[in-house]
Write a protein that holds these residues in place. Structure first.
Motif, short mmCIF file in Angstrom:
data_model
loop_
_atom_site.label_atom_id
_atom_site.label_comp_id
_atom_site.label_asym_id
_atom_site.label_seq_id
_atom_site.Cartn_x
_atom_site.Cartn_y
_atom_site.Cartn_z
N THR A 164 -2.27 3.29 -5.36
CA THR A 164 -3.71 3.06 -5.25
C THR A 164 -4.50 4.16 -5.97
N LYS A 165 -3.92 5.33 -6.10
CA LYS A 165 -4.64 6.50 -6.62
C LYS A 165 -4.43 6.62 -8.13
N GLU A 195 4.77 17.01 1.04
CA GLU A 195 3.76 16.50 0.12
C GLU A 195 3.24 17.73 -0.62
N TYR A 250 -0.91 13.70 4.30
CA TYR A 250 -2.01 12.73 4.26
C TYR A 250 -2.28 12.21 5.68
N LEU A 270 -9.27 8.74 -4.08
CA LEU A 270 -9.16 9.77 -5.11
C LEU A 270 -8.36 9.22 -6.28
N MET A 289 -4.56 -1.85 -4.53
CA MET A 289 -3.73 -1.00 -3.68
C MET A 289 -2.26 -1.29 -3.91
N GLY A 290 -1.44 -0.27 -3.74
CA GLY A 290 0.00 -0.46 -3.87
C GLY A 290 0.75 0.79 -3.48
N ILE A 335 5.32 4.63 2.70
CA ILE A 335 5.68 5.81 3.48
C ILE A 335 6.26 5.41 4.84
N ASP A 337 6.02 13.06 -1.14
CA ASP A 337 4.86 12.26 -1.53
C ASP A 337 4.27 12.91 -2.79
N SER A 342 1.34 6.57 -3.25
CA SER A 342 0.27 5.62 -3.15
C SER A 342 -0.12 5.30 -4.59
N THR A 384 1.92 11.60 -4.80
CA THR A 384 0.71 10.87 -5.17
C THR A 384 -0.26 11.72 -6.00
N PHE A 385 -0.48 12.98 -5.60
CA PHE A 385 -1.46 13.82 -6.29
C PHE A 385 -0.99 14.20 -7.69
N THR A 393 0.86 -1.20 0.00
CA THR A 393 0.00 0.00 0.00
C THR A 393 0.89 1.24 0.00
N GLY A 394 0.26 2.39 -0.21
CA GLY A 394 1.01 3.64 -0.12
C GLY A 394 1.53 3.87 1.28
N MET A 395 0.70 3.58 2.30
CA MET A 395 1.14 3.79 3.68
C MET A 395 2.29 2.87 4.05
C1 LIG Z 1 -4.03 7.62 -0.22
C2 LIG Z 1 -2.77 8.35 0.04
C3 LIG Z 1 -1.74 7.74 0.78
C4 LIG Z 1 -1.88 6.33 1.37
O1 LIG Z 1 -1.98 5.37 0.38
P1 LIG Z 1 -2.69 3.93 0.59
O2 LIG Z 1 -2.44 3.25 -0.69
O3 LIG Z 1 -4.13 4.21 0.88
O4 LIG Z 1 -2.02 3.29 1.76
C5 LIG Z 1 -0.59 8.46 0.99
N1 LIG Z 1 -0.45 9.72 0.51
C6 LIG Z 1 -1.42 10.33 -0.19
C7 LIG Z 1 -1.19 11.72 -0.68
C8 LIG Z 1 -2.61 9.68 -0.44
O5 LIG Z 1 -3.59 10.30 -1.11
#
Ligand SMILES: *Cc1c(COP(=O)(O)O)cnc(C)c1O
Length: 392
Positions: free
Chosen positions: A207-208, A154, A111, A336, A217-218, A90, A183, A205, A185-186, A85-87
């Motif tokens: 996952t997004k 982030e 996050y 998201l 998830m990843g 991190i 981070d 993440s 992710t966005f 997962t993303g967490m």
């Molecule tokens: C969702 C998210 C995470 C965590 O990711 P998971 O895959 O849900 O564990 C971390 N950082 C940001 C910015 C996120 O949006």
């Protein structure tokens, strides 16, 4: 291996061999937990890293590896590794880099899960955590100058889309020999490349947006080889490994990453402009709007502003519920970065753990709606918002 200087080509080709076993043109999913050797010397050589190959899927796997290579190439990093997962990406990164007695500087708007690692788990290990006002770059620089092992940021942030100046923060981290983690992710590698702006590590993440379909998830980490190798070692022992089937799903999702991000960027900008002009809407938080306090910084470090935004209503939480319940082209759900639009109030999603007072202190109005614009037709999404906002 095929690579290019264009993200659209790399998202399809990078990290993947031209042909796999039997001439397959897609990365096969190797579900095998373990990999066998007839020659005992070969087995030993692979096990000790003298020869390439795979031993056990908690450590490495031939379906997972192409995904790590794809993100490494797209972000211009030396090495990459992956997580369940993303967490996991991190927390494993922070637990690898920090030990008792170290100090980490981060921002208040990380996050929710990352914030919990900073306020709940790292202090337990006797790591000193300093969380700065996200938009006060001078305050972050001052805290970094006092000395720290890691600077963690982030940008854009959740849910109020604050922007951190990455070049400026990278210079501050470099001056004190701190490792800067971003981070991304966005933004994804399509909209922003923190490594090129001076960061040492990028975390995701997957996952997004990277996977993009809200069905797997990843997590991923990219950057300096010496650092990623340590993070990989921590993960191969502690075990938050990405499943090969999930790796395949993310690889497939990433083939359309540039196309999807282009549409998310277009929809995001159109919808933010529409909302900014709507009489029922109080504030719109979107880095692509000229009214955003750090629009200039966003423009200097991003190629597009993404599909994430939030907006507040003049009315209270009752109006928020009415608007959310009236939307037709939006899932009322957490998460998201999916092809389908996702909406929710921060008090139910990203900031559910905080009290109303704590949310107010964090600058999150109770009348805030977080909106992750999908890749649907923009006129349909705006039409839907017109009718939903018309109910209040
Ligand atoms: C969702 C998210 C995470 C965590 O990711 P998971 O895959 O849900 O564990 C971390 N950082 C940001 C910015 C996120 O949006």
């Amino acid at each position: 291996m095929q690579t290019s200087n264009h993200a659209g080509t790399d998202s399809v080709w990078a990290g993947e061999e031209k042909l796999f076993a039997e001439g397959a043109i897609c990365v096969p999913v190797f579900n095998a937990v373990t990999f066998g050797y007839d020659d005992m010397n070969d087995w030993f050589d692979v096990a000790v890293g003298k020869k390439p190959g795979h031993i056990y899927s908690r450590n490495t796997n031939p379906t997972v590896r192409p995904l790590e290579e794809k993100i490494r190439i797209m972000d211009g990093g030396e090495e990459a590794t992956s997580f369940s997962t993303g967490m996991a990406a991190i927390s494993n990164t922070l637990f690898t880099l920090l030990k008792p007695g170290d100090r980490v500087v981060a921002i208040k708007d990380t996050y929710g899960g990352s914030n919990k690692v900073f306020i709940e788990f790292l202090p337990r290990l006797n790591v000193e955590v300093c969380l700065c006002d996200t938009s006060d770059f001078e305050a972050i620089e001052r805290e970094v100058q006092k000395g720290c092992k890691v600077l963690y940021v982030e940008t854009p942030t959740n849910p109020t889309l604050k922007i951190v100046d990455l070049r400026r923060m990278a210079a501050a981290a470099k001056a004190v020999g701190a490792t800067m983690v971003v981070d991304n992710t966005f933004a994804t590698p399509i909209n922003q490349n923190p490594l090129a702006l001076g960061a040492d590590l990028v975390v995701y993440s997957a996952t997004k947006y990277l996977n993009g379909h809200s069905d797997v998830m990843g997590g991923l980490v990219v950057g300096k080889k010496t650092l990623v190798d340590q993070i990989f070692h921590y993960r191969e022992i502690t075990g938050a490994t990405l499943h090969p089937q999930s790796a395949y799903m993310i690889l497939r999702g990433m083939k359309t990453l540039e196309l999807r991000m282009q549409r998310h960027n277009e929809n995001g900008l159109k919808i933010a402009h529409f909302l900014a002009a709507h009489p029922k809407v109080d504030q719109v938080f979107y880095p692509g709007l000229e009214s955003h306090p750090n629009h200039a910084v966003a423009k200097a470090q991003m190629r597009g502003f993404g599909g994430m935004m939030s907006f507040s209503l003049h009315g209270g939480f009752g109006d928020v519920c009415k608007v959310l319940e009236s939307l037709r082209f939006a899932h009322r759900a957490a998460s998201l970065g999916s092809v389908g639009t996702l909406v929710g109030p921060p008090r139910t999603t990203s900031h559910v753990e905080l009290s109303a007072d704590e949310r107010a202190n964090a600058g999150i109005p109770e009348s805030l709606i977080r909106y992750s614009a999908g890749i649907e037709n923009a006129e349909d999404l705006i039409g839907d918002l017109v009718q939903a906002l018309g109910r209040v």
